[in-house]
Design an enzyme around this catalytic site. Sequence first.
Site, short mmCIF file in Angstrom:
data_model
loop_
_atom_site.label_atom_id
_atom_site.label_comp_id
_atom_site.label_asym_id
_atom_site.label_seq_id
_atom_site.Cartn_x
_atom_site.Cartn_y
_atom_site.Cartn_z
N CYS A 1 -19.96 -12.42 -18.53
CA CYS A 1 -21.31 -12.53 -19.08
C CYS A 1 -21.34 -13.59 -20.19
O CYS A 1 -22.24 -14.44 -20.23
CB CYS A 1 -21.76 -11.18 -19.62
SG CYS A 1 -23.52 -11.06 -19.94
N CYS B 1 -24.14 -7.08 -17.66
CA CYS B 1 -22.87 -7.20 -16.95
C CYS B 1 -21.84 -6.25 -17.56
O CYS B 1 -21.70 -6.20 -18.78
CB CYS B 1 -22.30 -8.61 -17.07
SG CYS B 1 -23.23 -9.87 -16.20
N CYS C 1 -27.39 -12.71 -19.12
CA CYS C 1 -27.01 -13.97 -18.45
C CYS C 1 -27.76 -14.20 -17.15
O CYS C 1 -27.60 -15.23 -16.52
CB CYS C 1 -25.50 -14.01 -18.21
SG CYS C 1 -24.96 -12.95 -16.86
N CYS D 1 -28.82 -9.30 -14.85
CA CYS D 1 -28.29 -9.01 -16.18
C CYS D 1 -29.27 -9.53 -17.23
O CYS D 1 -29.74 -10.67 -17.15
CB CYS D 1 -26.93 -9.68 -16.35
SG CYS D 1 -26.34 -9.68 -18.06
N GLY E 1 0.79 -1.23 0.00
CA GLY E 1 0.00 0.00 0.00
C GLY E 1 0.82 1.27 0.00
O GLY E 1 0.27 2.36 -0.18
ZN LIG Z 1 -24.45 -10.91 -17.78
#
Ligand SMILES: [Zn+2]
Lengths: 204, 311
Positions: B277, B271, B249, B246, B37
């Site tokens: 997807c 997506c 999908c 979505c 970091g």
């Molecule tokens: Zn999707």
Amino acid sequence: MVTTTLPGFSEPVHEAQRTFKGLLDALSHPGQLYSPTVKIIPPEGLTPICASACLTLLDLETIVWLQPTLPNTVKNWLGFHTGCQFSEWPQDATFAIIGDMSSQSSLPDLKDFNQGSAEDPEHSTTMLIQVQDFTSGIAQRLNGPGILESIEIAPNLPKTFWDQWTRNHHTYPQGVDCFLLSHNTVMGLPRTAKVLATCPQITH
Amino acid sequence: MIVSTDNLEPGFNFAYLDEQTKRSIRRSLLKAIAIPGHQIPFGSREMPMSYGWGTGGIQLTASIIGKNDKLKVIDQGADDTTNAVNIRRFFKKVCGVSTTEKTAEATIIQTRHRIPETPLRAGQTMVYQVPIPEPLRWLEPSEVETRKMHALSEYGAMYVRLYEDITQYGYIATAYDYPVMVNDRYMMRPSPIPRFDNPKLHMSEALQIFGAGREKRLYALPPYTSVKSLDFEDYPFTIESWGKACEFCGATNSYLDEVVVDNHGGRLWICSDTDYCSQRQSAQRQNAAAVSVVNTSSVSPEIFKNGGNRS
Ligand SMILES: [Zn+2]
């Protein structure tokens, strides 16, 4: 110098990449072993993996501290192949190369190497420590970033190293980072690696 | 056709950068891993594309990539945007590496804006293109001061800023680049990913490295590193949710983009991660084929997305 005629990498670009990937993996997964395949004839005093790490990381921008017990061949070979600078002062070192951790009289404490500053902890020394093996030392259990839960390791290192390592970890984010290098295998020990416990000695 | 990877694009070193530059970046990368970091300066080089095209990420990828790597590049969640296509083409040209759109197949994934939905695995490296690396920049413009704040772990001002959001809006309004604490020590900007992706940073199996080309800074998250999104006991961190699935999908657990699909203002939620997807859709087609109820009218998402508004 006869030693300088020893070649470096045979395929400099790809062998440096492979070695770096091994070092990157090792530091990202403290305690695990990586053996990048590289063909190299190291000078007397360096193992093949340690020599590969040097060719991968050192150049004219880096200052190297060599353990005084290392033969001159190491200095000549590194100077010829990498153009790195050398210093006798651990405080100056971007990299320190250790040949024998049991030779205490020739070794400063880890805290004598560059620790980095509060604002630039990345300026600390990286230690390249050559070890006999990863199985015959005092077993330690580690955790920290890069380690899922914990991992047990037993590199051949003296007890004093682990006492110093615990102090090194406590100075986080300052402190040194280590690569432990056997003949052709590397283990990473970043300053984040915390010793949880010294495990009971296994009787061989 | 088999091409020797050593003879690609004469006149350039493998992966474009010279070895001296790679060594310098590699040394900085190792230190970045040892101090998760923490931002480390690096000697950023001129690249054959302008800043804003991911020159920081490109230099990191060039410093780690080997001839056997398989590279995936995404911009937003898609592999087919101009930026992603150009970067992929660049590395094909200067390294001869093979590329992929499948998250699971890639060894290196260079990204801006998203972390793939498919969980990353051990051995993969995520490379983030970072525009602004300093999380405290909007609170304290002086770099001298922000460096001191990191050194002292003085992060109270950021908590005050986030709490002001809560008093003003009733919630924390930061949607992208939501600040995190790494390994309980350094505050880090995760690059402009949506906060939806923040939990994926935590204890990831993959190595994650971040490069800012213009500002010449890099930083890293080793695998299995604690990454906490800033929050408050009474206002815990939350991620976006859509209450929708979505359209293609049916995923309810992925980051959704609203996409314009025609000239009549028709909109769909799909997506953002196009690979995720299409993997789900092809799995569904296989299942459907297995029970022989194939719907021949299904439309590929690429057709919509190319005409869609992907702001
Ligand atoms: Zn999707």
